[in-house]
Design a protein around this motif. Structure first.
Motif: not given
Lengths: 130, 102
Positions: A81, B82, B88
């Motif tokens: 991420r 994020m 995600n």
């Protein structure tokens, strides 16, 4: 910042990871052309700045980093991420350049006599009765 | 029809090349710059000049400035989602673009 090439990343890419950008990019280019044709250049021009590869590339960057961590034995990690977020920050900077590109084209295109413009003039000339 | 097929091939090839470039470059913050490359514009503007003329392409470019500005907002929002909200990549990019359309 040290910039480097990691050609091994291409060898690791799966076939569908190459096919998706091709199909997606082609479809968006066709869609931009159709929208400009039916709704005019002012509306169609908005889609020239469409993020053709950003959603796919950010997702792939995140997936690759997560896979790399899993191979190293780390089951859950926020690395994927974070890598995608850094990629997105780079895209945000690139978007400013994209606006600069559009402004330059807007200012210079009416003044320049490019080879493509010459082709257009030939087409117009061949249609005229004279 | 042939023109659209040509557009598809040109657009697909240019986007694939830039996607490969983004894959091999390190660090990712630099590679991300290529994610905002004017790919659709590169593929489309040349064809538009040939088909419709310079004035038409210049008008499209003017609208593209507005599109690029909204792209800055979109990507900044994705980064924030994020990093701060810990969402995600796939849901963050897709959800943000869906909100933009609404």
């Amino acid at each position: 910042m040290n910039i480097s090439f990691n050609l091994g990343a291409l060898a690791k890419a799966k076939w569908y990871e190459c096919l998706v950008p091709f199909a997606f990019g082609g479809a968006i280019t066709v869609a931009a052309g159709i929208l400009a044709k039916y709704f005019g250049p002012v509306f169609g021009g908005l889609f020239l700045a469409i993020p053709a590869i950003f959603p796919a590339s950010a997702t792939l960057v995140g997936k690759h980093e997560t896979d790399r961590k899993k191979k190293a034995g780390v089951a859950t990690s926020s690395r994927g991420r974070q890598a995608a977020a850094v990629d997105a920050a780079g895209v945000a900077l690139g978007s400013v350049g994209l606006a600069g590109f559009a402004l330059t084209v807007r200012q210079l295109l009416p003044l320049c006599n490019s080879a493509l413009v010459f082709l257009q003039q030939r087409r117009s000339g061949s249609r005229s009765p004279s | 029809m042939l023109q659209y097929l040509f557009r598809f091939l040109v657009g697909g090839t240019i986007v694939s090349l830039f996607a490969c470039l983004g894959d091999v470059l390190e660090p990712k913050s630099f590679a991300g710059l290529f994610g905002a490359a004017p790919l659709v514009a590169l593929a489309t503007l040349g064809l538009t000049i040939v088909a419709d003329g310079k004035a038409y392409a210049a008008l499209e470019s003017r609208s593209m400035i507005v599109g690029a500005a909204s792209f800055v907002v979109y990507t900044a929002l994705c980064t924030w989602l994020m990093l701060r909200k810990k969402i995600n990549a796939a849901p963050a990019t897709i959800a943000t673009s869906s909100c933009g359309w609404r």
